[in-house]
Scaffold this motif. Structure first.
Motif, PDB file in Angstrom:
ATOM      1  N   MET A  92       0.853  -1.198   0.000  1.00  0.00           N
ATOM      2  CA  MET A  92       0.000   0.000   0.000  1.00  0.00           C
ATOM      3  C   MET A  92       0.882   1.238   0.000  1.00  0.00           C
ATOM      4  O   MET A  92       1.917   1.275   0.665  1.00  0.00           O
ATOM      5  CB  MET A  92      -0.914  -0.006   1.230  1.00  0.00           C
ATOM      6  N   ALA A  93       0.500   2.261  -0.738  1.00  0.00           N
ATOM      7  CA  ALA A  93       1.312   3.471  -0.848  1.00  0.00           C
ATOM      8  C   ALA A  93       1.451   4.163   0.497  1.00  0.00           C
ATOM      9  O   ALA A  93       0.565   4.115   1.345  1.00  0.00           O
ATOM     10  CB  ALA A  93       0.686   4.419  -1.867  1.00  0.00           C
ATOM     11  N   HIS A  94       2.615   4.801   0.679  1.00  0.00           N
ATOM     12  CA  HIS A  94       2.866   5.586   1.882  1.00  0.00           C
ATOM     13  C   HIS A  94       2.859   7.082   1.593  1.00  0.00           C
ATOM     14  O   HIS A  94       2.945   7.906   2.499  1.00  0.00           O
ATOM     15  CB  HIS A  94       4.203   5.197   2.505  1.00  0.00           C
ATOM     16  N   ALA A  95       2.821   7.438   0.305  1.00  0.00           N
ATOM     17  CA  ALA A  95       2.779   8.847  -0.081  1.00  0.00           C
ATOM     18  C   ALA A  95       2.071   8.957  -1.419  1.00  0.00           C
ATOM     19  O   ALA A  95       2.003   7.988  -2.171  1.00  0.00           O
ATOM     20  CB  ALA A  95       4.196   9.420  -0.177  1.00  0.00           C
ATOM     21  N   TYR A  96       1.516  10.132  -1.710  1.00  0.00           N
ATOM     22  CA  TYR A  96       0.856  10.334  -2.991  1.00  0.00           C
ATOM     23  C   TYR A  96       1.071  11.766  -3.454  1.00  0.00           C
ATOM     24  O   TYR A  96       1.314  12.673  -2.659  1.00  0.00           O
ATOM     25  CB  TYR A  96      -0.643  10.036  -2.899  1.00  0.00           C
ATOM     26  N   THR A  97       1.000  11.943  -4.770  1.00  0.00           N
ATOM     27  CA  THR A  97       1.078  13.290  -5.320  1.00  0.00           C
ATOM     28  C   THR A  97      -0.250  13.981  -5.111  1.00  0.00           C
ATOM     29  O   THR A  97      -1.283  13.458  -5.513  1.00  0.00           O
ATOM     30  CB  THR A  97       1.370  13.233  -6.834  1.00  0.00           C
TER      31      THR A  97
ATOM     32  N   ILE B 161       2.773  12.568   2.894  1.00  0.00           N
ATOM     33  CA  ILE B 161       2.927  11.292   3.590  1.00  0.00           C
ATOM     34  C   ILE B 161       1.580  10.891   4.183  1.00  0.00           C
ATOM     35  O   ILE B 161       0.916  11.708   4.833  1.00  0.00           O
ATOM     36  CB  ILE B 161       3.988  11.392   4.710  1.00  0.00           C
ATOM     37  N   ILE B 162       1.180   9.644   3.957  1.00  0.00           N
ATOM     38  CA  ILE B 162      -0.124   9.191   4.463  1.00  0.00           C
ATOM     39  C   ILE B 162       0.020   7.999   5.397  1.00  0.00           C
ATOM     40  O   ILE B 162      -0.904   7.208   5.571  1.00  0.00           O
ATOM     41  CB  ILE B 162      -1.081   8.847   3.293  1.00  0.00           C
ATOM     42  N   ARG B 163       1.184   7.840   6.007  1.00  0.00           N
ATOM     43  CA  ARG B 163       1.410   6.809   7.022  1.00  0.00           C
ATOM     44  C   ARG B 163       2.173   7.427   8.186  1.00  0.00           C
ATOM     45  O   ARG B 163       2.981   8.339   8.017  1.00  0.00           O
ATOM     46  CB  ARG B 163       2.200   5.620   6.449  1.00  0.00           C
ATOM     47  N   GLU B 164       1.895   6.925   9.386  1.00  0.00           N
ATOM     48  CA  GLU B 164       2.625   7.371  10.565  1.00  0.00           C
ATOM     49  C   GLU B 164       4.092   6.930  10.462  1.00  0.00           C
ATOM     50  O   GLU B 164       4.377   5.943   9.786  1.00  0.00           O
ATOM     51  CB  GLU B 164       1.980   6.777  11.828  1.00  0.00           C
ATOM     52  N   PRO B 165       5.031   7.632  11.062  1.00  0.00           N
ATOM     53  CA  PRO B 165       4.845   8.711  12.049  1.00  0.00           C
ATOM     54  C   PRO B 165       4.812  10.113  11.437  1.00  0.00           C
ATOM     55  O   PRO B 165       4.824  11.093  12.160  1.00  0.00           O
ATOM     56  CB  PRO B 165       6.081   8.552  12.937  1.00  0.00           C
ATOM     57  N   TYR B 166       4.783  10.216  10.095  1.00  0.00           N
ATOM     58  CA  TYR B 166       4.835  11.539   9.462  1.00  0.00           C
ATOM     59  C   TYR B 166       3.539  11.860   8.718  1.00  0.00           C
ATOM     60  O   TYR B 166       3.535  12.636   7.771  1.00  0.00           O
ATOM     61  CB  TYR B 166       6.025  11.605   8.496  1.00  0.00           C
ATOM     62  N   PHE B 167       2.436  11.259   9.139  1.00  0.00           N
ATOM     63  CA  PHE B 167       1.162  11.429   8.455  1.00  0.00           C
ATOM     64  C   PHE B 167       0.819  12.912   8.296  1.00  0.00           C
ATOM     65  O   PHE B 167       0.913  13.702   9.240  1.00  0.00           O
ATOM     66  CB  PHE B 167       0.045  10.733   9.232  1.00  0.00           C
ATOM     67  N   GLY B 168       0.433  13.288   7.052  1.00  0.00           N
ATOM     68  CA  GLY B 168      -0.024  14.642   6.798  1.00  0.00           C
ATOM     69  C   GLY B 168       1.050  15.615   6.382  1.00  0.00           C
ATOM     70  O   GLY B 168       0.738  16.737   5.965  1.00  0.00           O
TER      71      GLY B 168
END
Length: 341
Positions: free
Chosen positions: A1-6, A327-334
């Motif tokens: 599953m992706a951890h980041a997206y454009t 970033i869409i996964r912890e620990p850097y979500f958002g």
């Protein structure tokens, strides 16, 4: 599953916005190409047919459908008002007389001698189609609608509920990480598009509705609070028709998520300016995103290119070096970062 997206959402201070405004049925377009319009301006109108109510005369009078006409007090094409008798039997004793009244005001459209039913249609309702945004008419489609073009800031969100509205922009918080609380909402915000911070709960929702606020724009909400507002689980659907008293736009998603700094600062730069917004969202084919449109005070010719948050032309070629990604996964979500080699 992706951890980041454009980021596919448009957040730009200056772009051309074109809105196709179409009637649901052929009607009358009342503006011309080149006309300057405001968000509440009516650009087209149509009369929508009223609802049809069937009344089973044969069953209620215990007669054959073929003889229904002889028991009617009104004929096809006659206008009737709610509660008016439209049929009755003729017993020997009036004590046994049965009279049938129309449940609605309208016109008797059809009498069926096969089913014994009378169909009463309510009066047509006029639908007026608004421009939605301040701008000018660039194209007229006779009997169908128009294209409204505007230039200004465009901010798209992740998800929203509620329909189209417009009003001046006001800030309820001073920081994109701040939670929007009920006490931040005041009577002076009546009729406004209120910008919150990271989060709003159901107490804030109900306060906004009570004050007559047109729209709330926040980073995120809790799913249970949204369910309490709607009365049901949102699920995967097309939104925008909800009757909740105001429009709600989430710029980041579900949860306690600070509004992106760029988004917050762009909205804050237009405090007091009239804007239009819509909570309509569709995440399947033909993606529709909730949006806030802030037209410029003057309309000028400009490029048709919508910019991405990093100031480059939006593409669909996947993540590239130099792209801004989230970033869409912890620990850097958002967090937004730029791709490097």
């Amino acid at each position: 599953m992706a951890h980041a997206y454009t980021p596919g959402l448009c957040v730009t201070p200056d772009t051309i916005i074109r809105k196709q405004r179409l009637l649901p049925l052929p009607g009358e377009v009342i503006v011309s190409e080149g006309d300057v319009v405001r968000a509440p301006s009516v650009v087209a109108r149509v009369e929508l047919p009223g609802r049809v109510y069937p009344i089973n005369i044969a069953n209620r009078l215990s007669i054959s459908p073929s003889v229904v006409s002889s028991y009617l007090l009104a004929r096809e094409g006659d206008s009737v008002i709610q509660g008016q008798p439209i049929a009755e039997n003729q017993p020997w004793l009036k004590w046994f007389q049965t009279q049938i009244n129309t449940p609605v005001t309208g016109t008797i459209e059809t009498v069926s001698h096969r089913t014994g039913q009378v169909f009463v249609r309510e009066p047509p309702q006029e639908l007026e189609l608004g421009a939605y945004v301040d701008g000018w008419i660039t194209d007229v489609m006779p009997e169908q609608g128009v294209i409204v073009e505007s230039r200004g800031a465009l901010i798209q969100g992740i998800c929203g509920v509620g329909g189209e509205t417009h009003g001046p922009i006001v800030l309820a918080v001073q920081d994109p990480q701040e939670t929007l609380k009920p006490e931040h909402l005041i009577p002076d915000q009546h009729g406004c598009i209120v910008i919150g911070g990271a989060f709003a709960d159901q107490a804030a929702f109900f306060r906004a509705r009570a004050l007559g606020i047109r729209a709330l724009v926040v980073g995120g909400v809790d799913d249970d609070d949204l369910k309490a507002l709607l009365g049901y689980d949102l699920g995967v659907a097309i939104t925008g028709t909800e009757q909740i008293g105001f429009t709600l736009i989430l710029t980041e998603g579900f949860g306690h998520i600070p509004m992106a700094k760029r988004t917050f600062e762009l909205l804050a730069a237009h405090i007091g300016q009239q804007a239009s917004c819509s909570g309509a969202t569709q995440i399947r084919a033909g993606v529709i995103r909730p949006e806030i449109v802030i037209p410029q005070r003057r309309y000028e010719e400009t490029s048709d290119t919508a910019l991405r948050p990093n100031g480059t032309v939006a593409t669909t070629d996947g993540i590239q070096i130099g792209d801004l990604v989230r970033i869409i996964r912890e620990p850097y979500f958002g967090i937004f970062v730029r791709v490097q080699a």
